[in-house]
Design a protein around this motif. Structure first.
Motif, PDB file in Angstrom:
ATOM      1  N   VAL A 169       0.609  -1.477   0.307  1.00 50.42           N
ATOM      2  CA  VAL A 169       0.032  -0.548   0.008  1.00 50.42           C
ATOM      3  C   VAL A 169       0.861   1.357  -0.050  1.00 50.42           C
ATOM      4  O   VAL A 169       1.967   0.795   0.489  1.00 50.42           O
ATOM      5  N   ARG A 170       0.605   2.151  -0.312  1.00 52.69           N
ATOM      6  CA  ARG A 170       0.733   3.966  -0.493  1.00 52.69           C
ATOM      7  C   ARG A 170       0.445   4.084   1.293  1.00 52.69           C
ATOM      8  O   ARG A 170      -0.476   4.305   1.869  1.00 52.69           O
ATOM      9  N   VAL A 171       1.284   4.733   2.370  1.00 52.64           N
ATOM     10  CA  VAL A 171       0.937   5.392   3.369  1.00 52.64           C
ATOM     11  C   VAL A 171       1.559   6.931   2.849  1.00 52.64           C
ATOM     12  O   VAL A 171       2.609   7.560   2.665  1.00 52.64           O
ATOM     13  N   ASP A 172      -0.352   7.400   3.186  1.00 51.56           N
ATOM     14  CA  ASP A 172       1.066   9.376   3.040  1.00 51.56           C
ATOM     15  C   ASP A 172       0.207   9.342   4.441  1.00 51.56           C
ATOM     16  O   ASP A 172      -0.474   9.679   5.432  1.00 51.56           O
ATOM     17  N   LEU A 173       1.464  10.667   4.501  1.00 53.76           N
ATOM     18  CA  LEU A 173       1.398  11.467   6.298  1.00 53.76           C
ATOM     19  C   LEU A 173       0.459  12.824   5.603  1.00 53.76           C
ATOM     20  O   LEU A 173       1.012  13.364   5.009  1.00 53.76           O
ATOM     21  N   VAL A 174       0.451  13.801   6.631  1.00 58.24           N
ATOM     22  CA  VAL A 174       0.000  14.826   6.600  1.00 58.24           C
ATOM     23  C   VAL A 174       0.826  16.003   7.542  1.00 58.24           C
ATOM     24  O   VAL A 174      -0.042  15.475   9.229  1.00 58.24           O
ATOM     25  N   GLY A 175       0.879  16.636   7.188  1.00 58.24           N
ATOM     26  CA  GLY A 175       2.122  17.304   7.790  1.00 58.24           C
ATOM     27  C   GLY A 175       1.942  17.980   8.767  1.00 58.24           C
ATOM     28  O   GLY A 175       2.085  18.467  10.443  1.00 58.24           O
ATOM     29  N   ASP A 176       0.426  18.541   8.826  1.00 62.76           N
ATOM     30  CA  ASP A 176      -0.438  19.208   9.586  1.00 62.76           C
ATOM     31  C   ASP A 176      -0.894  18.698  11.259  1.00 62.76           C
ATOM     32  O   ASP A 176      -1.193  19.511  11.899  1.00 62.76           O
ATOM     33  N   LEU A 177      -0.765  17.200  11.079  1.00 61.59           N
ATOM     34  CA  LEU A 177      -0.911  16.464  11.638  1.00 61.59           C
ATOM     35  C   LEU A 177      -0.236  15.922  12.973  1.00 61.59           C
ATOM     36  O   LEU A 177      -0.643  15.231  14.429  1.00 61.59           O
ATOM     37  N   PHE A 178       0.543  16.545  12.899  1.00 59.99           N
ATOM     38  CA  PHE A 178       2.345  15.521  13.557  1.00 59.99           C
ATOM     39  C   PHE A 178       2.496  17.080  14.947  1.00 59.99           C
ATOM     40  O   PHE A 178       2.030  18.549  14.032  1.00 59.99           O
ATOM     41  N   ASP A 179       2.659  16.325  16.647  1.00 62.55           N
ATOM     42  CA  ASP A 179       2.658  17.643  17.051  1.00 62.55           C
ATOM     43  C   ASP A 179       4.191  18.290  17.627  1.00 62.55           C
ATOM     44  O   ASP A 179       4.809  17.125  17.921  1.00 62.55           O
ATOM     45  N   VAL A 180       4.269  19.358  16.888  1.00 63.38           N
ATOM     46  CA  VAL A 180       5.817  19.746  17.306  1.00 63.38           C
ATOM     47  C   VAL A 180       5.705  20.419  18.463  1.00 63.38           C
ATOM     48  O   VAL A 180       5.444  21.823  17.728  1.00 63.38           O
ATOM     49  N   PRO A 181       6.467  20.308  19.045  1.00 64.49           N
ATOM     50  CA  PRO A 181       7.194  21.785  20.332  1.00 64.49           C
ATOM     51  C   PRO A 181       7.693  22.427  20.440  1.00 64.49           C
ATOM     52  O   PRO A 181       7.928  22.603  19.289  1.00 64.49           O
ATOM     53  N   ALA A 182       6.665  23.874  20.658  1.00 67.75           N
ATOM     54  CA  ALA A 182       7.168  24.697  20.298  1.00 67.75           C
ATOM     55  C   ALA A 182       8.979  24.623  21.034  1.00 67.75           C
ATOM     56  O   ALA A 182       9.895  25.664  20.084  1.00 67.75           O
ATOM     57  N   GLN A 183       9.317  24.163  22.054  1.00 67.16           N
ATOM     58  CA  GLN A 183      10.555  24.339  22.499  1.00 67.16           C
ATOM     59  C   GLN A 183      11.439  23.814  21.395  1.00 67.16           C
ATOM     60  O   GLN A 183      12.602  23.534  21.463  1.00 67.16           O
ATOM     61  N   MET A 184      11.452  22.476  20.755  1.00 65.79           N
ATOM     62  CA  MET A 184      11.644  22.001  19.321  1.00 65.79           C
ATOM     63  C   MET A 184      11.675  22.797  18.823  1.00 65.79           C
ATOM     64  O   MET A 184      12.555  22.721  17.675  1.00 65.79           O
ATOM     65  N   ARG A 185      11.313  23.760  18.273  1.00 61.62           N
ATOM     66  CA  ARG A 185      11.101  24.258  17.215  1.00 61.62           C
ATOM     67  C   ARG A 185      11.866  25.752  17.441  1.00 61.62           C
ATOM     68  O   ARG A 185      12.999  26.022  16.466  1.00 61.62           O
ATOM     69  N   ASP A 186      12.349  26.124  18.696  1.00 62.38           N
ATOM     70  CA  ASP A 186      12.830  27.166  19.156  1.00 62.38           C
ATOM     71  C   ASP A 186      14.679  26.214  18.883  1.00 62.38           C
ATOM     72  O   ASP A 186      15.188  26.854  18.298  1.00 62.38           O
ATOM     73  N   VAL A 187      14.747  25.018  19.349  1.00 61.73           N
ATOM     74  CA  VAL A 187      15.940  25.102  18.692  1.00 61.73           C
ATOM     75  C   VAL A 187      16.753  23.880  17.437  1.00 61.73           C
ATOM     76  O   VAL A 187      17.410  24.533  17.084  1.00 61.73           O
ATOM     77  N   ALA A 188      15.088  24.062  16.844  1.00 57.71           N
ATOM     78  CA  ALA A 188      15.409  23.527  15.333  1.00 57.71           C
ATOM     79  C   ALA A 188      16.094  24.849  15.015  1.00 57.71           C
ATOM     80  O   ALA A 188      17.056  24.954  13.546  1.00 57.71           O
ATOM     81  N   ARG A 189      15.768  26.250  15.466  1.00 60.43           N
ATOM     82  CA  ARG A 189      15.508  27.548  14.391  1.00 60.43           C
ATOM     83  C   ARG A 189      16.814  27.610  14.348  1.00 60.43           C
ATOM     84  O   ARG A 189      17.550  28.338  14.284  1.00 60.43           O
ATOM     85  N   ALA A 190      17.268  27.410  16.138  1.00 62.27           N
ATOM     86  CA  ALA A 190      18.666  27.985  17.095  1.00 62.27           C
ATOM     87  C   ALA A 190      19.396  27.088  15.858  1.00 62.27           C
ATOM     88  O   ALA A 190      21.306  27.357  15.422  1.00 62.27           O
ATOM     89  N   MET A 191      19.459  25.746  15.500  1.00 61.47           N
ATOM     90  CA  MET A 191      20.416  24.427  14.485  1.00 61.47           C
ATOM     91  C   MET A 191      20.498  24.725  13.116  1.00 61.47           C
ATOM     92  O   MET A 191      20.730  24.741  12.626  1.00 61.47           O
ATOM     93  N   GLY A 192      19.412  25.815  12.275  1.00 61.29           N
ATOM     94  CA  GLY A 192      18.924  25.881  11.417  1.00 61.29           C
ATOM     95  C   GLY A 192      18.238  24.394  10.286  1.00 61.29           C
ATOM     96  O   GLY A 192      18.346  24.918   9.038  1.00 61.29           O
ATOM     97  N   VAL A 193      17.422  24.184  10.945  1.00 65.49           N
ATOM     98  CA  VAL A 193      16.846  22.899  10.366  1.00 65.49           C
ATOM     99  C   VAL A 193      15.874  23.201  10.618  1.00 65.49           C
ATOM    100  O   VAL A 193      15.444  23.460  11.407  1.00 65.49           O
ATOM    101  N   ASP A 194      14.803  22.283   9.782  1.00 66.33           N
ATOM    102  CA  ASP A 194      13.370  21.331   9.667  1.00 66.33           C
ATOM    103  C   ASP A 194      12.661  21.526  11.001  1.00 66.33           C
ATOM    104  O   ASP A 194      13.462  20.048  11.293  1.00 66.33           O
ATOM    105  N   PRO A 195      11.916  21.532  11.660  1.00 72.17           N
ATOM    106  CA  PRO A 195      11.747  20.210  13.637  1.00 72.17           C
ATOM    107  C   PRO A 195      11.242  19.035  12.483  1.00 72.17           C
ATOM    108  O   PRO A 195      11.728  18.236  13.455  1.00 72.17           O
ATOM    109  N   LEU A 196      10.955  19.369  11.682  1.00 72.22           N
ATOM    110  CA  LEU A 196       9.876  18.307  10.910  1.00 72.22           C
ATOM    111  C   LEU A 196      10.512  17.184  10.364  1.00 72.22           C
ATOM    112  O   LEU A 196      10.075  16.209  10.078  1.00 72.22           O
TER     113      LEU A 196
END
Length: 315
Positions: free
Chosen positions: A232-259
């Motif tokens: 089968v094909r599995v399709d993931l929906v990006g907006d359904l993922f829970d990305v904590p604000a603190q993870m976003r902050d760390v990723a931003r500091a490292m210049g990467v996409d937390p997703l």
């Protein structure tokens, strides 16, 4: 206990380690004979094994021996849970240099013992061998309790894709350690000592999960195995993922996409499963996509650019 493995000797080490880890209620005959006896009330045994190699799976300057023990047990117990089974026992192989401190080995076994206690399992036995580096082999056993195993091959078009547990936390922790930091501690601790949602595995089986696995190498990579097995094909929906604000902050500091951490980071040992559409899922399961005809794994209908996760022999 002071001294080294060389000071204690093979049989002294075996005695010290087995005193550290009770065999548990599922092991009527534990260490002391040529083999242990593990109860299998269902008549079938779920079995899985993993290797952890120093410098590849853990670093002693990043993790304590206790952390390594918890992690070594967790990644195997999670595999049993991902089959919809109840973990019952571990078998442990330990390789180490003669100069390894005895205290390190004892703390390792404390970690193994305490992680087993989370699922009411025990350590049935194992082996110790002298070698040039620390390596740990863990075999986990489990009982299906009368249920059919939940494999990777049962997903059907129309099924929901849902996850229980954290995604991307261990990858964020690894990145933080790799940059020479120790904070935020929540992510670092998630890397050192994952917390799989063990009881969600048997619960998913009771809910009628059609396929399931644990996320050890990365969500996209691991779901790729499920997609191939189920055709089968599995399709993931990006907006359904829970990305904590603190993870976003760390990723931003490292210049990467937390997703990227969420979709391709391994070693969180979350459980991902497919369920028939309309299944009443508990709050611990988050729907993250759907199953479709076809093959492979897509994100918002498109192929993921880049690697989907970890490959031990990849480039």
């Amino acid at each position: 206990m002071s001294g080294t493995l060389g000071d204690l000797g093979e049989f002294g080490l075996i005695g010290a380690l087995t005193e550290r880890v009770p065999p548990g209620k599922h092991v009527p005959l534990g260490p002391g004979d040529d083999a242990a006896v593990v109860a299998a009330p269902d008549g079938r045994v779920v079995a899985t094994t993993d290797l952890l190699v120093e410098g590849r799976h853990f670093r002693r300057d990043w993790s304590t021996a206790y952390d390594v023990g918890r992690k070594a047990a967790a990644q195997n117990l999670a595999d049993v849970a991902a089959m919809g089974a109840q973990p019952t026992a571990l078998l442990i192989g330990l390789v180490g240099p003669a100069e390894l401190p005895v205290a390190w080995a004892l703390e390792l076994y404390d970690g193994l013992r305490d992680e087993c206690a989370v699922v009411d399992a025990g350590v049935a036995g194992g082996d110790v061998v002298r070698g040039p580096a620390v390596m740990i082999s863990v075999t986990a056993l489990g009982d299906l309790q009368g249920r059919a195993p939940v494999t990777r091959a049962g997903a059907r078009p129309g099924d929901l894709v849902a996850v229980a547990g954290w995604l991307g936390w261990s990858a964020a922790g690894l990145a933080i350690l790799g940059h020479g930091h120790r904070n935020p501690r929540a992510f670092v601790e998630a890397h050192r000592r994952p917390e799989p949602p063990y009881d969600a595995g048997p619960a998913a089986a009771r809910l009628g999960a059609t396929a399931m696995l644990d996320v050890s190498d990365g969500l996209i990579a691991d779901l790729g195995h499920l997609a191939r097995a189920s055709q089968v094909r599995v399709d993931l929906v990006g907006d359904l993922f829970d990305v904590p604000a603190q993870m976003r902050d760390v990723a931003r500091a490292m210049g990467v996409d937390p997703l990227n951490w969420v979709l391709t980071g391994g070693e969180d040992h979350a459980l991902v499963a497919t369920f028939p559409s309309g299944t009443a899922l508990s709050a611990r399961w988050r729907v993250i996509g759907r199953v479709h005809p076809g093959d492979g794994v897509t994100v918002d209908g498109a192929e993921w650019a880049g690697t989907g996760g970890w490959d031990h022999f990849g480039g």
